[in-house]
Scaffold this active site. Sequence first.
Site, short mmCIF file in Angstrom:
data_model
loop_
_atom_site.label_atom_id
_atom_site.label_comp_id
_atom_site.label_asym_id
_atom_site.label_seq_id
_atom_site.Cartn_x
_atom_site.Cartn_y
_atom_site.Cartn_z
N GLU A 406 0.81 -1.21 0.00
CA GLU A 406 0.00 0.00 0.00
C GLU A 406 0.84 1.27 0.00
OE1 GLU A 406 -2.63 -3.28 1.36
OE2 GLU A 406 -0.58 -2.65 1.84
N GLN A 428 -8.04 -2.30 -0.68
CA GLN A 428 -8.95 -3.44 -0.71
C GLN A 428 -9.95 -3.35 0.44
OE1 GLN A 428 -7.52 -7.72 -0.37
NE2 GLN A 428 -7.81 -7.49 -2.58
N PHE A 429 -9.47 -2.90 1.59
CA PHE A 429 -10.29 -2.52 2.73
C PHE A 429 -9.67 -1.27 3.33
CE2 PHE A 429 -11.06 -7.02 2.20
CZ PHE A 429 -12.42 -7.16 2.44
N ALA A 430 -10.51 -0.39 3.84
CA ALA A 430 -10.00 0.86 4.41
C ALA A 430 -9.01 0.60 5.53
CB ALA A 430 -11.16 1.71 4.93
N ASP A 431 -9.17 -0.51 6.23
CA ASP A 431 -8.26 -0.88 7.31
C ASP A 431 -6.80 -0.94 6.84
OD1 ASP A 431 -10.50 -2.54 9.30
OD2 ASP A 431 -10.89 -2.39 7.16
N PHE A 432 -6.60 -1.34 5.59
CA PHE A 432 -5.26 -1.57 5.09
C PHE A 432 -4.50 -0.28 4.77
CE2 PHE A 432 -6.81 -5.89 3.23
CZ PHE A 432 -6.95 -6.38 4.52
N HIS A 473 -11.15 -5.73 9.02
CA HIS A 473 -11.87 -5.51 7.76
C HIS A 473 -13.15 -4.73 7.97
CE1 HIS A 473 -9.30 -9.00 6.91
NE2 HIS A 473 -9.40 -8.70 5.63
#
Length: 667
Positions: A406, A428-432, A473
């Site tokens: 990222e 892919q997910f905001a968490d990442f 996630h």
Amino acid sequence: MKIAKSLVGIEYHIENIDTSILVSLYKNMLKSRLIEEKMLILLRQGKISKWFSGIGQEAIAVGVTMALNSNEYILPMHRNLGVFTSREIPLNRLFGQWQGKASGFTKGRDRSFHFGTQQYKIIGMISHLGPQLGVADGIALASKLKNKNEVTAVFTGEGGTSEGDFHEALNVASVWQLPVLFCVENNGYGLSTPTSEQYNCENIADRGLGYGIESHIIDGNNIVEVYKKVSEVAQSVRENPRPILLEFKTFRMRGHEEASGVKYVPKELMETWAAKDPVLNFETFLKENDLLNNAENRSIKVEIIEEINKNLDIAFAEESIIPNEANELNDVYQEFDYKHFEYGGETKELRFIDAISESLKQSMKQHEDLVIMGQDIAEYGGAFKITDGFVGQFGKERVRNTPICESAIVETAMGLSIAGIKSIVEMQFADFVTSGFNPVVNYLAKSHYRWGQQADVVIRMPCGGGVAAGPFHSQTNEAWFTKTPGLKVIYPAFPYDAKGLLNTAINDPNPVLFFEHKGLYRSIRQEVPTDYYTLPFGKASVIREGDAITIISYGAAIHWALETLNNNPQISADLIDLRTLQPLDTETIYQSVRKTGKAIVLHEDSQFGGIASDISALIMEHCFESLDAPVKRVASMETPIPFASQLEDQYLSKNKFEKELKTLLEY
């Protein structure tokens, strides 16, 4: 073959190099050295605040710069003065930069070499060192996409190669075969830490094998070797785009910065490298081989010293910056001349996810060089299938699968912006985004304020709970970014808003975090115009009107509030969907609260430090006299978001809202 040695045995292979180039190489190194020596004097006199010396390493900066064409980007570090002087930046501007004057490149907002200049195709570093490696990838990608046959050179030190950004940038460059020269100045120490404690291989160049890229070791104190090898490699890369790792063996003769000193370096090592001084050795070589006589040499030195003193006088004579609050605030963002695109009469029912996909598709047509990057977004269509079919329509050059890195991809997006190309990054997910947090908040957010460079990047953030996806996630982490000046944060709740606001986000030259609640993707439908259209930032939507209370929310929580109002038709409420969190439509909030006298703010995030806290404070500051009750915040539990559905239900603020709303109404 024409070979000559210096006093310490440095071999200068000068065949096929014109004498004028040899003298220019010397003059550029000498100029860098003489400026540094002057800066050290000024530092001791208290006339500059700090200095990061590159004495002993001048051959690398000068050799690399002279080997590149003037239209090719270089991304130097804070010791590569020779890059700036070899590109002939006016010295008064450099001196003004170091003194915090308005004539500098950052208007006093940053120091040292923390700036860029499109005029001279130089992009300076930030203190975090690593991000510029990925930025170089983005600039090189733009060159490749535009078929420019240009090379990009980026510098780092041996210490910087320990950062994750280094590995991510080399991996991306290798996978995408980007025309980047990764120039590593290996002087044996990262501040005081020796290379034996930085990495466990003989040479940094050996790492090239692991990335599948070509690498070379170059004597960084031999200006001719640097210039010839980089010239050769650069030309090869222009003809056959690919990354190359260059390790320059060298030594810095002064500390990390002047306060550090060099006591950690053994005396004999200092003496050995002092004898290999790149400037003095090359000067001796030129004179001994009748390429430069004493009179010419004296004339060169006098000319450079006069230039330094003249430009110092200009910089010192310049008035100090007078703080102006409006100037500071106006430069946080690139000016955005919002253009409203109206839609025609035709609509169709779309799910939230379809509206996002349609916006992306129409924007790819609207902006012919727009690039989308993300994990699994090409043939697979992304984790949520939003870009399904895009490769067939727009090609893999513009719809790019990325490695799982990222940080480097956000940096690549920044590099594309520097080179004039818009891009969208899908987390892919905001968490990442945590894996790319540094370039978002320190590079994208601050570039325009620092030196006027827009970060024309949209980061899509699939977020939110309610789908039993657990702590990694399901976060809705908008508050990490609403407090960072320079970023815009958008969070729609309906398909119509999602399409129009995403189109605007892509048009906006500023960095935008675009939050998409994945729980809404396939659960919310709405009639949406089929045409391309835009909606303005900073304008909330009043979904319901009433006079008893103001409900303020966004994202999935808007639907929780609607459900509560539908179940309680006796409640007369203004329901405000913020839609954009930065910029925030405070005027709509204030007007409503002054009418109703009560306010409740609902969001999905946990409470402390969330945006509800700021909205509550703003209402208290601006509407206090109109309030009939304290402002109420309703948020999720102060825990990470759990996985098990019964725990997640307990966590979410959804199930608390109705009770808190009724309690406030009864106050």
